[in-house]
Design a protein around this motif. Structure first.
Motif, PDB file in Angstrom:
ATOM      1  N   ASN A   1       5.907  10.555   0.625  1.00 48.22           N
ATOM      2  CA  ASN A   1       6.530   9.841  -0.489  1.00 48.22           C
ATOM      3  C   ASN A   1       7.549  10.717  -1.213  1.00 48.22           C
ATOM      4  O   ASN A   1       8.582  10.223  -1.684  1.00 48.22           O
ATOM      5  CB  ASN A   1       5.460   9.342  -1.459  1.00 48.22           C
ATOM      6  CG  ASN A   1       4.657   8.185  -0.884  1.00 48.22           C
ATOM      7  OD1 ASN A   1       5.076   7.550   0.081  1.00 48.22           O
ATOM      8  ND2 ASN A   1       3.497   7.904  -1.457  1.00 48.22           N
TER       9      ASN A   1
ATOM     10  N   ASP B   1       5.589   0.915   1.827  1.00 46.75           N
ATOM     11  CA  ASP B   1       5.054   2.004   1.015  1.00 46.75           C
ATOM     12  C   ASP B   1       3.559   2.157   1.269  1.00 46.75           C
ATOM     13  O   ASP B   1       2.840   1.167   1.505  1.00 46.75           O
ATOM     14  CB  ASP B   1       5.293   1.727  -0.477  1.00 46.75           C
ATOM     15  CG  ASP B   1       6.767   1.786  -0.844  1.00 46.75           C
ATOM     16  OD1 ASP B   1       7.513   2.532  -0.160  1.00 46.75           O
ATOM     17  OD2 ASP B   1       7.176   1.098  -1.791  1.00 46.75           O
TER      18      ASP B   1
ATOM     19  N   LYS C   1      -0.077   4.107  -0.240  1.00 46.16           N
ATOM     20  CA  LYS C   1      -0.719   4.820  -1.334  1.00 46.16           C
ATOM     21  C   LYS C   1      -1.198   6.180  -0.825  1.00 46.16           C
ATOM     22  O   LYS C   1      -1.482   6.342   0.362  1.00 46.16           O
ATOM     23  CB  LYS C   1      -1.894   4.005  -1.875  1.00 46.16           C
ATOM     24  CG  LYS C   1      -1.492   2.684  -2.485  1.00 46.16           C
ATOM     25  CD  LYS C   1      -2.716   1.887  -2.913  1.00 46.16           C
ATOM     26  CE  LYS C   1      -2.316   0.521  -3.464  1.00 46.16           C
ATOM     27  NZ  LYS C   1      -3.510  -0.294  -3.825  1.00 46.16           N
ATOM     28  N   GLU C   2      -1.327   7.130  -1.761  1.00 48.39           N
ATOM     29  CA  GLU C   2      -1.646   8.501  -1.361  1.00 48.39           C
ATOM     30  C   GLU C   2      -3.008   8.630  -0.693  1.00 48.39           C
ATOM     31  O   GLU C   2      -3.221   9.537   0.109  1.00 48.39           O
ATOM     32  CB  GLU C   2      -1.543   9.433  -2.566  1.00 48.39           C
ATOM     33  CG  GLU C   2      -0.099   9.575  -3.056  1.00 48.39           C
ATOM     34  CD  GLU C   2       0.073  10.614  -4.144  1.00 48.39           C
ATOM     35  OE1 GLU C   2      -0.956  11.178  -4.584  1.00 48.39           O
ATOM     36  OE2 GLU C   2       1.221  10.861  -4.544  1.00 48.39           O
TER      37      GLU C   2
ATOM     38  N   GLU D   1      -4.236   6.461   1.371  1.00 47.95           N
ATOM     39  CA  GLU D   1      -4.201   5.767   2.663  1.00 47.95           C
ATOM     40  C   GLU D   1      -3.902   6.745   3.806  1.00 47.95           C
ATOM     41  O   GLU D   1      -3.347   7.821   3.596  1.00 47.95           O
ATOM     42  CB  GLU D   1      -3.119   4.679   2.655  1.00 47.95           C
ATOM     43  CG  GLU D   1      -3.461   3.457   1.845  1.00 47.95           C
ATOM     44  CD  GLU D   1      -2.408   2.365   2.029  1.00 47.95           C
ATOM     45  OE1 GLU D   1      -2.604   1.501   2.898  1.00 47.95           O
ATOM     46  OE2 GLU D   1      -1.393   2.378   1.306  1.00 47.95           O
TER      47      GLU D   1
ATOM     48  N   SER E   1      -5.011  13.789  -1.229  1.00 41.41           N
ATOM     49  CA  SER E   1      -4.589  12.687  -2.099  1.00 41.41           C
ATOM     50  C   SER E   1      -4.543  13.116  -3.571  1.00 41.41           C
ATOM     51  O   SER E   1      -3.963  12.418  -4.409  1.00 41.41           O
ATOM     52  CB  SER E   1      -5.529  11.490  -1.935  1.00 41.41           C
ATOM     53  OG  SER E   1      -6.791  11.748  -2.530  1.00 41.41           O
TER      54      SER E   1
END
Length: 508
Positions: A285, A318, A320-321, A323, A433
């Motif tokens: 990201n 996108d 999520k961290e 995932e 994460s």
């Protein structure tokens, strides 16, 4: 029909002979020039060995244009190459020499004495800087017309978990099967400028080199020393107008952790790929945010034994961290079987099994190592109707709710602790994460029954107690590590990945 890898070079020479093909720190070379240089090396090899087929020749040179010209020269001579590193410890070089027993070694006068000191005969050595490159191309000998597509192009030696080198043999048809697909699927053409990061004995480089030949692209060798100073690496990338990066995640992570993109805009980068390790979503990201013209991202997976990659996932949403990025879809002309512990096929979602690979790009086995070959390259257990060889990767995966493959770690990274089966990769994903964690690695100390977590933090106040508390909110209690070590950085092995063997040895 193309059956030999150097037909890529021949075609690019016809249409783009004066275009720059390869660039290193000091030099650049066109397609026509590298072909001439390669044929001159072929001529020298044939003068020494005669018109041989598929003899192993070691390349003992720094990572530069000369190394790549030597690869092509060896293939032109009808033989196969094994690249190595002039900075390898002598014991590692000796182990590769013992396993390969090369017919010749290509080096230069600067590194020749390292080989002499290892007991290599002067007659076995070709010094590249002593070859006469002024001969006309018509007078240079080559043996390419006698080659067939099952002849070996290269053998890369991987140490695996035991530390003993295993030589993965890759032939013409293996490479062509993958490169033709990759150049069709990924945005690669004559405007592509690859920024090569991986060592020449690591198979990510296979895509950089042979896609450059097929598409008349340009490959820039980023000097290895620059990766110790990420800002300088970024400056080099910008200076050379590099627009395509295919790196191992550790190299990207290093770039991100040093905040190397804060002051320099890499506005020419359009495409990035990564494979060989798990890419943390947090770092991805950051790259998406800092690379303004990035429009292609791919997560790829594949063992060296199946030629570069076997699955791909083009990232178009996108994440999520917390995932995991999918391994995605099977590459064309390959088949993946997910098998359980009893070799039964898994088709249902969220049930874990071992990734096994079949297809044209599968290696024929390990060089001079029939025992290891028989262990990993086996008959497809789903039938016995005909010979149908598959490769057992030792990697674990599941199909998710969208029928995409999700990597679950290595079989040898799956532990049993407190009566539970635990995948160490899941612990690492959870730790990464957290915004305070830049990098980490986990292993199991079976003697002391400890799950050990080594980590690098960007917050000096984030000690092991705080880390443990944070992980308790993410992981089941039985998966929370019991021992923690905070490090300034995680050491990298010669393939650019976290050196897990070294860390496990040091902290057990």
């Amino acid at each position: 029909m193309n059956t030999l890898v150097l037909k890529y070079l021949e075609e690019s020479c016809k249409n783009f002979k004066n275009k720059v093909a390869f660039i290193d720190e000091d030099n650049s070379i066109t397609f026509e020039q590298i072909k001439h240089k390669a044929l001159s090396i072929s001529d020298e090899i044939i003068t020494r060995l005669g018109y041989t087929n598929n003899k192993g020749i070691l390349i003992f040179l720094p990572k530069n244009i000369d190394s790549i010209a030597s690869m092509f020269g060896i293939v032109y001579s009808g033989n196969f190459y094994t690249p190595t590193n002039v900075d390898f410890p002598s014991k590692k070089i000796e182990s590769i020499l013992e396993a390969l027993n090369p017919s010749l070694i290509i080096t230069d006068t600067q590194n020749k004495n390292k080989l002499i000191n290892l007991g290599i005969s002067d007659k076995q050595i070709i010094c590249l800087d002593l070859i006469d490159f002024s001969k006309s191309i018509n007078s240079l000998k080559n043996n390419i017309n006698s080659a067939i597509d099952t002849d070996i192009v290269y053998t890369y030696f991987t140490s695996g978990s035991t530390g003993t080198p295993k030589g993965v043999t890759i032939n013409h048809k293996n490479i062509i099967d993958y490169i033709d697909w990759a150049c069709d699927k990924f945005p690669i053409d004559e405007t592509t400028i690859f920024g090569n990061q991986s060592a020449l004995y690591f198979d990510i480089t296979t895509q950089d080199i042979y896609a450059t030949l097929k598409k008349a692209a340009t490959m820039v060798i980023i000097p290895e020393k620059l990766f110790a100073f990420p800002i300088k690496a970024v400056e080099f990338i910008k200076e050379k107008n590099i627009n395509f990066l295919y790196w191992v995640p550790s190299a990207y992570i290093n770039l991100v952790n040093f905040k190397s993109l804060e002051s320099i805009s890499l506005d020419k980068i359009k495409s990035i790929m990564f494979g060989g390790e798990v890419m943390p979503v947090k770092h991805l990201n950051y790259l998406k945010d800092k690379l303004p013209n990035l429009n292609f991202i791919a997560n790829v997976y594949g063992p060296t034994e199946a030629t570069v990659n076997s699955t791909y996932y083009i990232i178009d949403r996108d994440f999520k961290e917390e995932e995991s990025l999918p391994l995605g879809h099977v590459i064309e002309n390959k088949r993946i079987l997910i098998l359980d512990e009893n070799d039964r096929l898994i088709t249902e979602q969220n049930k874990m099994g071992e990734i096994c690979i079949l297809g044209t790009s599968l290696s024929s086995g390990y060089y001079k190592n029939p025992e290891k070959t028989k262990e990993s390259f086996v008959q497809n257990p789903l039938h016995s109707d005909y010979i149908d060889i598959m490769y057992r990767t030792g990697d674990l995966a599941i199909y998710n709710e969208n029928n995409l493959l999700i990597f679950c770690g290595r079989k040898d990274n799956q532990i049993k602790h407190l009566g539970y089966r635990i995948e160490l990769g899941e612990i690492e994903t959870a730790a990464l994460s957290l915004k305070e964690i830049d990098n980490c690695m986990s292993f199991y100390d079976s003697a002391k029954r400890n799950i050990v977590l080594l980590y690098v933090s960007n917050n000096e106040d984030f000690d092991s107690k705080k880390l443990k508390l944070a992980l308790t909110n993410i992981l089941p209690k039985y998966m929370v590590p019991t021992k923690y070590y905070q490090l300034e950085e995680l050491p990298i092995n010669t393939n650019g990945k976290i050196d897990r063997m070294l860390l496990k040895k040091q902290y057990s």
